[in-house]
Scaffold this active site. Structure first.
Site, mmCIF file in Angstrom:
data_model
loop_
_atom_site.group_PDB
_atom_site.id
_atom_site.type_symbol
_atom_site.label_atom_id
_atom_site.label_comp_id
_atom_site.label_asym_id
_atom_site.label_seq_id
_atom_site.Cartn_x
_atom_site.Cartn_y
_atom_site.Cartn_z
ATOM 1 N N HIS A 59 0.865 -1.185 0.000
ATOM 2 C CA HIS A 59 0.000 0.000 0.000
ATOM 3 C C HIS A 59 0.897 1.229 0.000
ATOM 4 O O HIS A 59 1.629 1.477 0.963
ATOM 5 C CB HIS A 59 -0.903 0.000 1.240
ATOM 6 C CG HIS A 59 -2.044 0.967 1.163
ATOM 7 N ND1 HIS A 59 -1.871 2.323 1.197
ATOM 8 C CD2 HIS A 59 -3.390 0.748 1.061
ATOM 9 C CE1 HIS A 59 -3.047 2.923 1.125
ATOM 10 N NE2 HIS A 59 -3.993 1.988 1.038
ATOM 11 N N ASP A 60 0.823 1.999 -1.060
ATOM 12 C CA ASP A 60 1.777 3.101 -1.224
ATOM 13 C C ASP A 60 1.592 4.216 -0.202
ATOM 14 O O ASP A 60 2.577 4.763 0.320
ATOM 15 C CB ASP A 60 1.728 3.663 -2.648
ATOM 16 C CG ASP A 60 0.336 4.105 -3.083
ATOM 17 O OD1 ASP A 60 -0.642 3.871 -2.335
ATOM 18 O OD2 ASP A 60 0.223 4.667 -4.188
ATOM 19 N N THR A 131 -7.002 20.913 -52.544
ATOM 20 C CA THR A 131 -8.067 20.127 -51.933
ATOM 21 C C THR A 131 -7.990 18.722 -52.519
ATOM 22 O O THR A 131 -7.761 18.563 -53.720
ATOM 23 C CB THR A 131 -9.451 20.745 -52.193
ATOM 24 O OG1 THR A 131 -9.687 20.838 -53.599
ATOM 25 C CG2 THR A 131 -9.539 22.150 -51.582
ATOM 26 N N HIS A 132 -8.139 17.726 -51.686
ATOM 27 C CA HIS A 132 -7.944 16.329 -52.081
ATOM 28 C C HIS A 132 -6.518 16.095 -52.579
ATOM 29 O O HIS A 132 -6.268 15.153 -53.344
ATOM 30 C CB HIS A 132 -8.949 15.895 -53.149
ATOM 31 C CG HIS A 132 -10.381 16.110 -52.776
ATOM 32 N ND1 HIS A 132 -11.106 15.199 -52.031
ATOM 33 C CD2 HIS A 132 -11.215 17.155 -53.020
ATOM 34 C CE1 HIS A 132 -12.334 15.657 -51.847
ATOM 35 N NE2 HIS A 132 -12.424 16.845 -52.422
ATOM 36 N N GLN A 203 -14.770 9.022 -2.862
ATOM 37 C CA GLN A 203 -13.424 8.987 -2.287
ATOM 38 C C GLN A 203 -12.422 9.624 -3.233
ATOM 39 O O GLN A 203 -11.318 9.964 -2.829
ATOM 40 C CB GLN A 203 -12.997 7.549 -1.963
ATOM 41 C CG GLN A 203 -11.695 7.503 -1.172
ATOM 42 C CD GLN A 203 -11.295 6.113 -0.757
ATOM 43 O OE1 GLN A 203 -10.186 5.685 -1.030
ATOM 44 N NE2 GLN A 203 -12.184 5.388 -0.096
ATOM 45 N N SER A 254 21.485 6.360 -44.610
ATOM 46 C CA SER A 254 22.740 5.606 -44.574
ATOM 47 C C SER A 254 23.145 5.123 -45.957
ATOM 48 O O SER A 254 24.315 4.807 -46.192
ATOM 49 C CB SER A 254 22.592 4.403 -43.633
ATOM 50 O OG SER A 254 21.606 3.509 -44.142
ATOM 51 N N LYS A 259 19.545 12.361 -49.552
ATOM 52 C CA LYS A 259 18.286 12.458 -48.816
ATOM 53 C C LYS A 259 18.310 13.563 -47.757
ATOM 54 O O LYS A 259 19.252 13.705 -47.001
ATOM 55 C CB LYS A 259 17.957 11.121 -48.129
ATOM 56 C CG LYS A 259 17.673 9.972 -49.068
ATOM 57 C CD LYS A 259 16.448 10.218 -49.930
ATOM 58 C CE LYS A 259 15.156 10.192 -49.152
ATOM 59 N NZ LYS A 259 14.894 8.894 -48.523
ATOM 60 N N GLU A 266 7.905 14.004 -38.957
ATOM 61 C CA GLU A 266 7.454 12.624 -38.812
ATOM 62 C C GLU A 266 7.403 12.206 -37.344
ATOM 63 O O GLU A 266 6.496 11.480 -36.922
ATOM 64 C CB GLU A 266 8.375 11.698 -39.603
ATOM 65 C CG GLU A 266 8.211 11.848 -41.108
ATOM 66 C CD GLU A 266 9.249 11.067 -41.901
ATOM 67 O OE1 GLU A 266 8.988 10.814 -43.088
ATOM 68 O OE2 GLU A 266 10.310 10.721 -41.351
ATOM 69 N N SER A 298 -3.624 2.972 -11.734
ATOM 70 C CA SER A 298 -2.469 2.481 -12.483
ATOM 71 C C SER A 298 -2.385 3.127 -13.858
ATOM 72 O O SER A 298 -1.298 3.417 -14.363
ATOM 73 C CB SER A 298 -2.549 0.959 -12.616
ATOM 74 O OG SER A 298 -3.791 0.571 -13.199
ATOM 75 N N GLU A 300 -3.430 6.168 -14.682
ATOM 76 C CA GLU A 300 -2.988 7.565 -14.582
ATOM 77 C C GLU A 300 -1.498 7.691 -14.289
ATOM 78 O O GLU A 300 -0.887 8.706 -14.620
ATOM 79 C CB GLU A 300 -3.810 8.290 -13.520
ATOM 80 C CG GLU A 300 -5.234 8.559 -13.979
ATOM 81 C CD GLU A 300 -6.129 9.143 -12.912
ATOM 82 O OE1 GLU A 300 -7.319 9.357 -13.205
ATOM 83 O OE2 GLU A 300 -5.654 9.380 -11.784
#
Length: 421
Positions: A59-60, A131-132, A203, A254, A259, A266, A298, A300
């Site tokens: 019990h913490d 658009t598209h 609680q 590499s 590039k 990303e 747990s 959170e």
């Protein structure tokens, strides 16, 4: 941001809640004044000691109060007086979220400043609107950024509301009925901690607040994803209208020395997915059994640190991305011109209708030339200029106005004034 969510910081927040609660109760004669002073003066802990006790008691909070009691001595019998575990845990968590939110608020301000500056810089830089994924009509690169700026301002407003809803504590006992301390005492304890008292609780503080907070972070990082996705599209070789900053010693591949990849954008897109996923977990935490279970706890311990740390990181990365973004106006103009005026087909349709042609007839005529230009790689403007039926209605001067870029962009200043004054 990371330091806010360490065990050390968490237990410091717990200790502050315990200490302030003792002091307020001492003022009302519930706790001896000497005990409250001892808790303030001697209250301390060792994280490893807490972990060792928790390994035994499972019990913490008990492990924490036991470790603190070892430091305080006999007066520790008044530590945690009248409180239940989540009186401390939830109230202290609100302090951690408040500290984390202050950093995120600073990040938002910085990004807004960068977006505003660069939007103004490119306010009148023509580029093609898509658009598209296809060429549509002209816009400006500044308007793209102005949209991002306006969206981030909405995020700022949403975040302020979500932060305020999280700025609450509770010390109302095992099922929220104030069985051992009074509502007025709760209000004073919370006020000294810089929090409001939850008007009603079980609680635990109800988790709709937490779900709204994490969901707001998810919406905000979705905006960052949106910005980064646009940068990635515009950096494609065939488009090449913008480019991430690429340092002199940086390498993109590499195997392929040429590039220059949009790795920051990303990364932003990828990590935003994690925050969005966390929002689902936060929503699942809303429904607890009766007055409380610990199925949310747990979760959170993962989603609150991860979501705030990631949001902090992504806001900083996005600000840096936009601040250093390399923009190629000449390439934007080249892309605008690449379809030989197709992007003015809508204006030509309207001008022919205004000149007396039925709209459906005008549409068929303009589309015929547009498809011919598209399929045979011809210049749309030249085809239109050579059409006798169009020439009857539109003089060379009027046709030049049809293809006038400034005419299309004549309201840019008005849009900027709407957003930034």
């Amino acid at each position: 941001m990371g330091r806010i969510w360490t065990d050390e910081a968490k237990y410091r927040a717990w200790l502050e809640v315990e200490t302030v609660a003792s002091e307020v109760l001492a003022e009302d004669g519930v706790v001896p004044a000497d005990a409250a002073k001892a808790i303030r003066a001697k209250g301390d802990f060792d994280v490893e000691r807490i972990h060792a006790i928790e390994a035994e008691v499972k019990h913490d909070v008990i492990a924490f109060t036991t470790a603190v009691a070892e430091k305080v001595g006999p007066e520790s019998r008044w530590l945690h007086y009248g409180l239940t575990s989540n009186d401390v845990v939830d109230t202290a968590q609100a302090l951690q979220v408040k500290a984390a939110s202050a950093l995120i608020a600073e990040d938002i301000e910085k990004l807004l400043g960068v977006l505003k500056k660069r939007a103004l810089e490119f306010k009148n830089t023509p580029t093609v609107g898509r658009t598209h994924g296809m060429h549509a009509e002209p816009t400006t690169f500044g308007l793209k950024m102005l949209n991002w700026y306006a969206e981030m301002r909405r995020n700022q407003e949403r975040f302020a509301a979500a932060t305020e809803q999280m700025r609450v504590g509770k010390l109302s006992g095992a099922v929220g009925t104030f069985g051992h301390i009074g509502p007025e005492q709760e209000e004073r304890i919370c006020a000294r901690l810089g929090l409001a008292a939850a008007p009603v609780a079980t609680q635990v503080i109800q988790r709709d607040r937490h779900a709204f907070y994490i969901a707001t972070l998810a919406v905000m990082t979705a905006t960052l994803d949106k910005i980064a996705t646009e940068v990635r599209h515009l950096q494609r070789t065939e488009v090449r209208e913008v480019e991430e900053f690429f340092s002199a010693k940086q390498k993109g591949s590499s195997a392929m020395p040429h590039k220059r990849n949009p790795i920051t954008a990303e990364q932003i897109c990828g990590l935003a997915r994690v925050v969005r996923a966390n929002s689902q977990a936060a929503l699942e935490n809303v429904a607890l059994w009766h007055e409380r279970d610990i199925s949310h706890s747990s979760v959170e311990r993962v989603i609150l640190p991860d979501s705030t740390i990631l949001t902090d990181y992504l806001l900083a990365k996005t600000a840096d991305l936009i601040e250093k973004l390399v923009v190629y106006p000449a390439r934007m103009q080249k892309n605008l011109d690449s379809t030989g005026g197709l992007i003015f087909s809508g204006q030509l349709l309207l001008d022919l209708a205004e000149a007396g042609m039925l709209r459906e007839d005008a549409y068929r005529l303009v589309q015929k030339h547009a498809m011919n230009a598209w399929q045979n790689d011809l210049v749309f403007r030249e085809l239109v200029s050579a059409d006798a039926e169009i020439a009857k209605l539109l003089s060379a001067e009027k046709l030049a106005r049809t293809f006038d870029l400034e005419r299309q962009l004549g309201n840019v200043d008005v849009i900027f004034a709407r957003v930034i004054g």
